[in-house]
Design a protein around this motif. Structure first.
Motif, short mmCIF file in Angstrom:
data_model
loop_
_atom_site.label_atom_id
_atom_site.label_comp_id
_atom_site.label_asym_id
_atom_site.label_seq_id
_atom_site.Cartn_x
_atom_site.Cartn_y
_atom_site.Cartn_z
N UNK A 182 -21.90 3.06 5.79
CA UNK A 182 -20.68 2.92 5.00
C UNK A 182 -20.26 1.45 4.94
N UNK A 183 -19.83 1.00 3.77
CA UNK A 183 -19.45 -0.41 3.60
C UNK A 183 -18.17 -0.68 4.40
N UNK A 215 -10.93 -11.82 -1.82
CA UNK A 215 -10.04 -10.76 -2.30
C UNK A 215 -10.14 -9.51 -1.45
N UNK A 250 -9.41 3.37 -0.75
CA UNK A 250 -9.82 3.96 0.53
C UNK A 250 -8.62 4.25 1.42
N UNK A 251 -7.59 3.41 1.31
CA UNK A 251 -6.35 3.71 2.04
C UNK A 251 -5.66 4.93 1.43
N UNK A 292 -7.14 7.30 -0.11
CA UNK A 292 -7.97 8.46 0.23
C UNK A 292 -7.52 9.08 1.54
N UNK A 293 -7.19 8.22 2.52
CA UNK A 293 -6.83 8.72 3.85
C UNK A 293 -5.46 9.40 3.85
N UNK A 340 -3.25 -4.10 3.11
CA UNK A 340 -3.08 -2.66 3.34
C UNK A 340 -2.92 -2.34 4.82
N UNK A 392 -20.30 0.21 -2.33
CA UNK A 392 -18.85 0.31 -2.16
C UNK A 392 -18.32 1.61 -2.74
N UNK A 436 0.82 -1.21 0.00
CA UNK A 436 0.00 0.00 0.00
C UNK A 436 0.86 1.26 0.00
N UNK A 473 -10.37 0.25 5.44
CA UNK A 473 -9.11 0.54 4.74
C UNK A 473 -8.68 1.98 4.98
N UNK A 474 -9.64 2.87 5.11
CA UNK A 474 -9.29 4.25 5.48
C UNK A 474 -8.78 4.30 6.92
N UNK A 490 -14.28 -0.99 2.89
CA UNK A 490 -13.77 0.28 2.38
C UNK A 490 -13.47 1.23 3.54
N UNK A 492 -19.48 4.52 -0.69
CA UNK A 492 -18.67 4.60 0.53
C UNK A 492 -17.32 5.24 0.23
N UNK A 525 -5.16 3.19 7.25
CA UNK A 525 -4.13 4.16 6.88
C UNK A 525 -3.87 5.17 7.99
N UNK A 571 -7.15 -8.10 0.67
CA UNK A 571 -6.62 -6.76 0.37
C UNK A 571 -6.56 -5.92 1.64
N UNK A 589 -17.77 8.83 0.03
CA UNK A 589 -17.89 9.49 1.33
C UNK A 589 -16.55 9.59 2.04
N UNK A 590 -15.79 8.49 2.08
CA UNK A 590 -14.52 8.55 2.84
C UNK A 590 -13.51 9.48 2.17
N UNK A 633 -7.57 -5.40 -4.31
CA UNK A 633 -8.90 -4.99 -4.80
C UNK A 633 -8.99 -3.46 -4.78
N UNK A 634 -9.42 -2.84 -5.90
CA UNK A 634 -9.32 -1.38 -6.03
C UNK A 634 -10.07 -0.55 -4.99
N UNK A 635 -11.33 -0.88 -4.66
CA UNK A 635 -12.05 0.04 -3.75
C UNK A 635 -11.39 0.08 -2.37
N UNK A 636 -10.91 -1.06 -1.91
CA UNK A 636 -10.26 -1.11 -0.59
C UNK A 636 -8.93 -0.35 -0.65
N UNK A 637 -8.15 -0.61 -1.69
CA UNK A 637 -6.86 0.08 -1.81
C UNK A 637 -7.06 1.59 -1.94
N UNK A 690 -15.99 9.67 7.85
CA UNK A 690 -14.82 8.83 8.09
C UNK A 690 -13.98 9.35 9.24
#
Lengths: 450, 450
Positions: B79-80, B113, A86-87, A89-90, B121, A114, A41, B86-87, B83, A117, B90, B117, A120-121, A80-84, B41
């Protein structure tokens, strides 16, 4: 070319495709590369922060839900893109965050949530790249022997995307109240079911999440086929294209925008971002040396197999020092990648390349346009395409990451800024604002104000 | 109670359930609460950072894929989780990150996955709370009129969980090489398909992602029914339980651990974390005042509807100043929440509460045990349960967030630390290490070393 009339000059959009170690399959083998970057990450955050320092519009993550390349030699999109995202994003504040998710192997309610979310984050920086996923390994991870055929995939994708957008719009912007004194939390009259009953999905709704700072995530697509262009014209707000020539890109963009306008959408409703791989050197000679070093680190067997895959043939039909076979055509079920097939064939035919030359010009394959040169040469090319309407911007795929992006941000971006076609500061905070897209209206109340 | 023999004393585990504004439905109406916290968040990160400062094991996010509560009055999990976590990952360094995802409305490859993920992260801090989702609104967002019946849901969940774990184990720990000189990226002999063909799923695999720092995410479950206990005994490494009394909790844990051992698992393979809502005051009187203030901010209509939902009846059958109706039973299709039904009924019968008293004792409902008192009283209770085997730890649900957690971390945690049953520093970096769980072996190579 002057902005002396005081009107704000049309601005270029730049997106960075964070392809793990970079676009070239051997990028991970360069001395400055971290081989383990594809699952780290911190690598993705570093790239995103460089992109944000360069005032780019967004980062983008491709995706496959299977191993679809030769991992004995090269990294693949894995996280996985949405999870990555979100990191990421922070660890960032402005840059847009576009992730890929398949309409063939997901449910629309889950995808709507997803990405909402993520929106939002990130305070309104999310985008969803809609893909239909044609490959066999992915199909076999979801109970099928092969992907549905092309037309079926796109029919499902069209309905899927409509449902996702309806869910995103199922709350009015002012549905949330949160009034402590009265105890009213949400005005439920402004949160309504979508009651969708279609061919592929029945989804009652509403979403369990209010709208975001930008209304809802930006819809992105990359369709080269007729079905893909139709989906893009109807729904996409940004399109990743792959054209090997100015003329092809100009024609692609004009046709797409005409289709979108025919569907009642405005002239700026969809932005065309052309795929562009950059290999940068202080001199053109140094850039070419870097390209050749990268090519020499790729086994020819791998390159041949990859090119054969793009062309829908077996590798034995390709001879390194001969031209491409005649009469190439996409598989009958339509499950090839139309965009890359067409772009690769056009490039080979235009220049009469041998297979070896073609692989070199493609920087290891894939079908995207490659520029090898100095920051000035790359800026000239970008400006030419942009000013003459062949693209609204570019989906950048630097040869190696983070180096190739740092060279772009340090070398090319300042030239584009001096020429007045690229921002020097973010003027907004959402991805929609960066891309110059309107905020979606959302669900309209039919009630008459008292 | 001394640790004078030098052996490391058994340690308590503490998990915080970040229920948006807090456990009590009116928590958002308190003067210090932010009504918009449920989609912010920054709120979740703040809570996680307080928990990490208190050296808690993990944060936990519940989930529903629908609006399943009365949003005109109260926030919901929106919020999911993957995601959002993951924020949070970080913005934190040690605390575990447990998210909920349904086996009824997802595909195992996608869930494997996403949680893998999250595990990457967060450098090995992820956990997956397996739920089967019984409610009708969720079903209607996924093409069904109602949830599958209880037995069907749990049969699917068991196969789903097995597939997810097989995918997580489809890479050997040392499959990744990344040797620049030889160009070997992954040893593909150590990455093998799972080739699963079962009643509910056909999944070829392998996962497109290596194993993480803790091997794979921790599997969490909260099953009160017979099927739920069986699933927990087979797969869960931590269980969220809900018992209103010491004896019930002791019996629940003993039975679960005996089942797990009968399946060949070790005595420490599963940790029981009992649900516990805390309402803290400097004196018991102040704590009770706070509880009463919170109750007074909840409309009785809402509390009655919620309690009726837990009991599987219509609200008109409940009279505030009478006891519960006789002959209550879960719906015939088994789609009630067994845990909360049993816990609520047991509490009411043990004390002979009226409906009004019951709602007050439940701090607005839900079925979890509530302690109203001083930090010392709460620490005494926790220590008693822990030392005598009624729980390995607690799933904390403070009345309001972040205040209720801050009071716990500042007030209760130091007492538990002085008594030697809770860590003063993190001793490991992964969720498995915090929970004292073994690293899963993963796929065993059958090849003989040369």
């Amino acid at each position: 070319m002057s902005a002396s009339n005081g009107a704000r000059q049309r601005q270029l959009h730049l997106n960075i495709n964070i392809l793990h170690s970079g676009f070239v399959p051997s990028a991970w083998r360069l001395p400055d590369s971290d081989p383990a970057a594809f699952t780290d990450v911190r690598h993705y955050i570093r790239v995103a922060q460089i992109a944000e320092a360069g005032k780019l519009d967004a980062v983008f993550l491709a995706d496959n839900a299977a191993i679809v390349d030769q991992i004995h030699f090269r990294p693949i999109p894995a996280l996985e893109p949405t999870v990555l995202l979100a990191s990421i994003a922070a660890a960032t504040t402005h840059i847009g965050l576009i992730g890929t998710a398949s309409t063939s192997y997901n449910e629309p309610y889950n995808i709507a949530r997803r990405f909402a979310t993520l929106d939002h984050v990130s305070a309104g920086r999310a985008g969803w790249n809609v893909v239909t996923t044609a490959d066999v390994p992915s199909a076999r991870n979801f109970g099928r022997d092969a992907a549905p055929d092309h037309a079926q995939r796109y029919a499902r994708a069209a309905e899927f995307t409509s449902v996702v957008k309806a869910l995103w719009d199922s709350w009015e912007d002012d549905a949330f109240i949160g009034d402590k004194a009265s105890g009213r939390f949400v005005d439920t009259a402004k949160v309504q079911p979508i009651a969708h009953h279609g061919e592929h999905f029945s989804v009652q709704g509403p979403l369990n999440l209010p709208r975001s700072a930008q209304g809802h995530p930006v819809v992105v697509q990359a369709g080269g086929s007729a079905d893909g262009r139709e989906l893009a014209a109807r729904h996409a707000e940004a399109v990743f294209s792959a054209s090997q020539s100015f003329e092809e890109s100009l024609a692609y963009g004009r046709e797409l925008k005409a289709r979108a306008q025919a569907l009642g959408r405005g002239p700026d409703a969809v932005q065309v971002l052309a795929g562009l791989t950059t290999i940068i050197g202080a001199t053109e000679t140094q850039a070419r040396q870097r390209r050749d070093e990268l090519i020499d680190l790729i086994p020819w067997d791998y390159s041949l197999a990859r090119l054969a895959g793009t062309l829908g043939i077996t590798p034995d039909r390709l001879k390194l020092d001969e031209r491409l076979p005649h009469n190439l055509a996409l598989p009958a079920n339509g499950n090839g990648n139309h965009t890359f097939f067409n772009a690769t064939l056009a490039l080979a035919q235009r220049h009469g390349y041998t297979v070896r030359e073609l692989i070199r010009e493609l920087a290891g394959g894939g079908g995207h346009r490659v520029i090898v040169g100095t920051p000035e040469q790359i800026a000239d090319d970008i400006e030419h395409w942009f000013r003459h309407g062949a693209a609204d911007g570019f989906n950048l795929m630097p040869d190696a990451l983070p180096d190739g992006l740092r060279d772009f941000v340090d070398g090319v971006v300042p030239i584009l800024q001096r020429r007045g076609i690229f921002r020097t500061q973010y003027e907004g905070s959402t991805l929609r604002e960066h891309l110059g897209l309107a905020r979606p209206q959302g669900r309209q109340s039919t009630r008459i104000a008292a």
